[in-house]
Write an enzyme that holds these catalytic residues in place. Structure first.
Site, PDB file in Angstrom:
ATOM      1  N   GLY A  32       0.841  -1.195   0.000  1.00 11.69           N
ATOM      2  CA  GLY A  32       0.000   0.000   0.000  1.00 11.69           C
ATOM      3  C   GLY A  32       0.869   1.235   0.000  1.00 11.69           C
ATOM      4  O   GLY A  32       2.075   1.189   0.285  1.00 11.69           O
ATOM      5  N   MET A  36       2.041  10.203   2.390  1.00 13.09           N
ATOM      6  CA  MET A  36       3.029  10.333   3.470  1.00 13.09           C
ATOM      7  C   MET A  36       4.012   9.172   3.532  1.00 13.09           C
ATOM      8  O   MET A  36       5.030   9.259   4.226  1.00 13.09           O
ATOM      9  CB  MET A  36       2.309  10.446   4.819  1.00 13.09           C
ATOM     10  CG  MET A  36       1.373  11.626   4.940  1.00 13.09           C
ATOM     11  SD  MET A  36       2.233  13.202   4.843  1.00 13.09           S
ATOM     12  CE  MET A  36       3.166  13.154   6.373  1.00 13.09           C
ATOM     13  N   VAL A  39       3.869   1.170   2.338  1.00 13.88           N
ATOM     14  CA  VAL A  39       3.956  -0.055   3.134  1.00 13.88           C
ATOM     15  C   VAL A  39       4.324  -1.192   2.192  1.00 13.88           C
ATOM     16  O   VAL A  39       3.730  -1.347   1.121  1.00 13.88           O
ATOM     17  CB  VAL A  39       2.625  -0.354   3.856  1.00 13.88           C
ATOM     18  CG1 VAL A  39       2.747  -1.660   4.647  1.00 13.88           C
ATOM     19  CG2 VAL A  39       2.250   0.785   4.790  1.00 13.88           C
ATOM     20  N   LYS A  54       6.836  -0.325   6.987  1.00 12.89           N
ATOM     21  CA  LYS A  54       6.312   1.000   6.683  1.00 12.89           C
ATOM     22  C   LYS A  54       7.464   1.990   6.549  1.00 12.89           C
ATOM     23  O   LYS A  54       8.341   2.052   7.410  1.00 12.89           O
ATOM     24  CB  LYS A  54       5.358   1.470   7.779  1.00 12.89           C
ATOM     25  CG  LYS A  54       4.739   2.839   7.486  1.00 12.89           C
ATOM     26  CD  LYS A  54       3.676   3.204   8.506  1.00 12.89           C
ATOM     27  CE  LYS A  54       3.029   4.540   8.163  1.00 12.89           C
ATOM     28  NZ  LYS A  54       1.939   4.897   9.124  1.00 12.89           N
ATOM     29  N   ASP A 152      -6.919  10.119  14.068  1.00  7.09           N
ATOM     30  CA  ASP A 152      -7.213   9.996  12.636  1.00  7.09           C
ATOM     31  C   ASP A 152      -7.947   8.692  12.343  1.00  7.09           C
ATOM     32  O   ASP A 152      -7.569   7.929  11.462  1.00  7.09           O
ATOM     33  CB  ASP A 152      -5.924  10.080  11.813  1.00  7.09           C
ATOM     34  CG  ASP A 152      -6.195  10.269  10.318  1.00  7.09           C
ATOM     35  OD1 ASP A 152      -7.324  10.678   9.970  1.00  7.09           O
ATOM     36  OD2 ASP A 152      -5.285  10.009   9.508  1.00  7.09           O
TER      37      ASP A 152
END
Length: 462
Positions: A32, A36, A39, A54, A152
């Site tokens: 993914g 920002m 991954v 990550k 978030d």
């Protein structure tokens, strides 16, 4: 970012398939990515397991200090996430460095985000949404107990595994006691469509704002859209969020009732995350199945029939039990005779329905025991506008059966007078058009196994 042969460009900040990070993690492919960071799926060659790696991107690759700031952000996120050990939160294993870059090694889960699931299969059935709510709220309650505010919570940060379980992830902007902040003061933190109104207005995020964001996430799972809709103009969206006026939901039943409690505009009136977890868990307890009819639609064109995902996952069958409810938009009035006893026969599925007509406006109420257990039960009351004029508010009252008392209430305000309980409408369910209905629910303690169904009295406000 990559040449045509698939190898990384010189000076690239990206890793690539086949690369080995920190002499330990062999990259198998991308899992993914976002603005920002990215991954990657990788094999831990020391322990022989697949992990997720990550990588956070520097804010400005041209800035010599950006790399150090990114390293600090990476370590900070890992420290915050590592405080939490919960079956419904992604586990952080380690932070490693390789060629001045820092990476977080995490639990790898074959999964998709809740956003992807909704895009592919449409809104969730209420029983499954409640199950996800129970799982996520329990993980976030554990985070709050550790002093961690996620800040978030959104469908993008909820992973749904192949067996249907939910995991909360991405503590990149989380705040924890003893850790610095990843953002400057005065900045709005989080995904705009899922912010709490007070955060959209500039307040610092806290535990109640996490509760609101979870409510907004589950509202989206049930309705197929965020509570304030979507808008490419983020400032306009923030203004709508700040107003606190959500789009009235089309779903009815216990799951959306709990979600609306989480979406209360007053932070002090929202349940804690631990209370939210208990409410969703109660909502998924076994109970007798009764039919449910959706709320009356808002004026306007008939909405298209929404597809409801049944979510058949590979690898395991997800077994869910539905709460037994009746939330009808059209309830046939049935007057109780004047000689009706104060207590009716005790039975988990029994109902009592009365109507008080005071000329227009008028209202009617139906009281049900939808689930019961040793020492308590869950009640559901359906309130219907049975008159010819709109209702601006209502109050339902009854004499409590002997040995029973209300322990928890949602979608209304409780006033006790002796053995009588009176529940007045909440801000979001006070106004009812003729024929329209709403529900409120409660948990009651029952000493000696008494669960009698009382006669209810419904009166319009004023």
């Amino acid at each position: 970012m990559f040449p045509d042969d698939g190898t990384p460009a010189e000076g690239s900040l990206f890793v690539y398939e086949g690369a080995v990070i920190a002499d330990r993690y062999r990259v198998l492919g991308r899992a993914g990515h976002g603005a920002m960071g990215a991954v990657w799926r990788a094999k831990d060659e020391r322990l022989g397991r697949v992990v997720a790696i990550k990588q956070l991107f520097p804010e400005s690759p041209a800035d010599p200090a950006a790399g150090e700031r990114t390293r600090e952000r990476t370590i900070r996120e890992a420290r915050v996430a590592a405080r939490l050990r919960h079956p419904h939160a992604v586990v952080v294993y380690d932070v490693v460095e390789d060629e001045s870059m820092s990476y977080i090694a995490m639990e790898y889960l074959p999964s998709r985000t809740l956003t992807e699931l909704l895009e592919q299969q449409g809104p969730l059935v209420p029983e499954y949404a409640a199950e996800l709510g129970s799982q996520l709220a329990s993980a976030l309650a554990a985070a709050h107990a550790e002093g961690v505010v996620h800040r978030d919570i959104s469908p993008n940060n909820v992973l749904v595994t192949t067996d249907g379980a939910a995991k909360i992830t991405d503590f990149g902007v989380a705040h924890a006691r003893g850790e610095g902040s990843a953002t400057g003061r005065g900045l709005v933190v989080g995904t705009p469509a899922y912010l709490a109104p007070e955060v959209a207005d500039g307040a610092e995020p806290g535990f109640p704002s996490d509760v609101y964001s979870l409510g907004a996430t589950l509202y989206t799972a049930l309705e197929g859209r965020p509570p304030f809709g979507t808008d490419d103009n983020q400032l306009a969206l923030l203004k709508r969020v700040g107003s606190g006026e959500i789009i009235p939901p089309r779903t009815s039943g216990p799951a959306i009732d709990i979600v609306l409690r989480l979406l209360h505009t007053d932070p002090a009136a929202r349940p804690t995350m631990a209370e939210a977890a208990r409410l969703f868990t109660r909502c998924t307890l076994p109970g007798p199945a009764l039919p449910s009819t959706p709320r009356a639609p808002e004026p306007g064109p008939e909405p298209a029939r929404r597809r409801r995902s049944r979510l058949v996952f590979a690898g395991a069958a997800l077994v869910l039990t539905a709460a037994a409810i009746v939330a009808a938009t059209s309830i046939p009035p049935r007057r109780e005779p004047a000689s009706a006893p104060a207590q009716l026969a005790s039975a988990p599925s029994a109902t009592a329905f009365t109507s008080v007509v005071a000329g227009p406006p008028a209202c009617a109420a139906r009281y049900q025991v939808v689930k019961s257990w040793d020492g308590g039960f869950q009640g559901l009351v359906t309130v219907r506008n049975s008159g010819r004029a709109g209702l601006a508010g209502w109050t339902v009252s009854w004499a409590n059966p002997a040995g029973t008392s209300i322990d928890d209430l949602w979608n209304g305000t409780l006033v006790r007078t002796g053995t009588t309980s009176a529940i007045t409408s909440a801000e979001w369910n006070a106004v009812l058009r003729p024929g329209e209905s709403t529900t409120f629910g409660f948990i009651a303690l029952a000493r000696g196994g008494r669960r009698g169904i009382p006669v209810t009295d419904c009166r319009p406000a004023g």
